[in-house]
Design an enzyme around this catalytic site. Structure first.
Site, short mmCIF file in Angstrom:
data_model
loop_
_atom_site.label_atom_id
_atom_site.label_comp_id
_atom_site.label_asym_id
_atom_site.label_seq_id
_atom_site.Cartn_x
_atom_site.Cartn_y
_atom_site.Cartn_z
N GLY A 46 5.78 -11.68 12.40
CA GLY A 46 4.79 -11.14 13.32
C GLY A 46 5.05 -9.69 13.66
O GLY A 46 5.80 -8.99 12.98
N ALA A 47 4.41 -9.21 14.76
CA ALA A 47 4.46 -7.79 15.13
C ALA A 47 4.07 -6.94 13.92
O ALA A 47 4.79 -6.03 13.52
CB ALA A 47 5.83 -7.41 15.67
N GLU A 50 1.08 -1.82 9.05
CA GLU A 50 0.35 -1.59 7.80
C GLU A 50 1.13 -2.08 6.58
O GLU A 50 0.53 -2.53 5.60
CB GLU A 50 0.03 -0.10 7.64
N HIS A 52 2.92 -4.81 6.35
CA HIS A 52 2.61 -6.23 6.19
C HIS A 52 1.22 -6.43 5.60
O HIS A 52 1.01 -7.31 4.76
CB HIS A 52 2.66 -6.94 7.55
N GLU A 163 10.15 -4.66 -0.22
CA GLU A 163 11.43 -4.17 -0.74
C GLU A 163 12.27 -3.46 0.32
O GLU A 163 13.42 -3.15 0.04
CB GLU A 163 11.18 -3.22 -1.91
N MET A 199 8.37 1.87 7.40
CA MET A 199 7.71 1.12 8.47
C MET A 199 8.51 -0.14 8.79
O MET A 199 8.97 -0.84 7.89
CB MET A 199 6.30 0.75 8.06
N SER A 201 8.85 -3.27 12.19
CA SER A 201 8.47 -3.71 13.53
C SER A 201 9.43 -3.18 14.58
O SER A 201 9.07 -3.02 15.75
CB SER A 201 8.45 -5.24 13.57
#
Length: 326
Positions: A46-47, A50, A52, A163, A199, A201
């Site tokens: 979750g959280a 982009e 994900h 990755e 990126m 979370s």
């Protein structure tokens, strides 16, 4: 005379179906099978960001339907780690997943995933030894166990991982291969901010003062990769990179060069793909990153079953694909 455009309602994007029990999950999956539809899995905690969502888009290219699991797995957190602090935003995640083309969200409660009496654990070795395991010894047993359960529950034809968590990707591929699981694991390249920061979370934990410093982790890894490619002695180059990061305000746990498939230490570049990997704290935030090194740096390592299609390193998908899946 121009014709005035008619007022049109914005197109509604269907919200993914949300299920919280194994029975509801099984019913939906069975209906897809009866309709002749395949499905892919994107495991997450979750959280979502982009990175994900790029995983979801990639999954869509490999199957008729896409399942995203949202489960903050307690078994991969140590007592001193940020389980209660880990960000959660299920409502926001559902909106984002709708825009990316997710069909089903599997969001079990911990008691649904680990019911009373649960007493089995997968303990991987091989790629799970060293690096992250030196600092988070419980981590890969937790990851391997929950992924094994997710694969059994969802029965996907493919599973997509980012990755950025490269050792995790290698461990999951190893578990799938060693236990003869009938699915293909596909890794997708890291999505980065404009300044190079991977990126994650956990980036939201960075303070305003720390955020401009954080991309230096990626920058130092890029410099390290170039030095190794130019023939610098690997152990010395990794030590120098670690010293540089410590001097810039990081608290380094490791900087290492490894074989991209086995994660064994390397002494020099050869024909096999290699990676440089690092983990470091910046204040209260733990950052990890990695980069490919050498002649294979622009190519894809094989999937767990060695037959996954990939659009190619110069395609838009390869430039954008995901970062943090799990």
């Amino acid at each position: 005379m121009f014709q005035l455009a008619q007022n049109r309602r914005p197109r509604m994007v269907p919200t993914p179906t949300l299920v919280r029990t194994r029975e509801a999950l099984a019913r939906t999956l069975q209906s897809w099978r009866l309709a002749g539809q395949s499905h892919a899995l994107v495991p997450t905690m979750g959280a979502l960001h982009e990175g994900h969502l790029e995983l979801v888009r990639l999954a869509r290219s490999h199957a008729s339907r896409v399942v995203v699991s949202i489960f903050v797995n307690p078994s991969q957190f140590a007592p001193s780690e940020d389980l209660t602090r880990y960000p959660r935003d299920e409502a926001g995640d559902l909106v984002k997943l709708a825009s990316a083309g997710c069909d089903l969200v599997w969001a079990p409660d911990p008691r649904e995933m680990y019911p009373a009496g649960f007493a089995t654990e997968i303990i991987p070795k091989g790629a799970a030894l060293g690096l992250e395991a030196d600092f988070r010894p419980q981590f890969f047993a937790g990851v391997a166990t929950v992924c094994t359960k997710l694969f059994a529950q969802v029965t996907p034809r493919v599973a997509i991982f980012g990755e950025k968590d490269f050792q995790q990707l290698c461990v999951v591929r190893q578990v799938v291969r060693d236990l003869d699981m009938p699915l293909t694991v596909i890794g997708a390249p890291t999505v980065r901010e404009a300044d190079g920061l991977a990126m994650s979370s956990r980036n939201r934990y960075l303070t305003a003062e720390q955020r401009p410093i954080a991309p230096r982790l990626h920058g130092e890894l890029a410099s390290l990769a170039k030095r190794i490619e130019h023939g610098d002695e690997i152990v010395a180059a990794c030590r120098a990179a670690s010293d540089t990061l410590n001097a810039r305000g990081f608290r380094v746990e490791y900087v290492a060069a490894r074989d991209s498939e086995t994660l064994m230490p390397i002494k020099h570049l050869d024909t096999r793909p290699a990676r440089v990997l690092a983990a470091a704290w910046l204040g209260a935030t733990r950052l990890i990153d990695n980069l490919a090194v050498g002649p294979h740096s622009a190519t894809r390592p094989p999937s767990a079953r060695g037959n996954a299609a990939w659009p190619g390193p110069s395609s838009p998908m390869a430039r954008r694909c995901s970062s943090h899946s799990f």
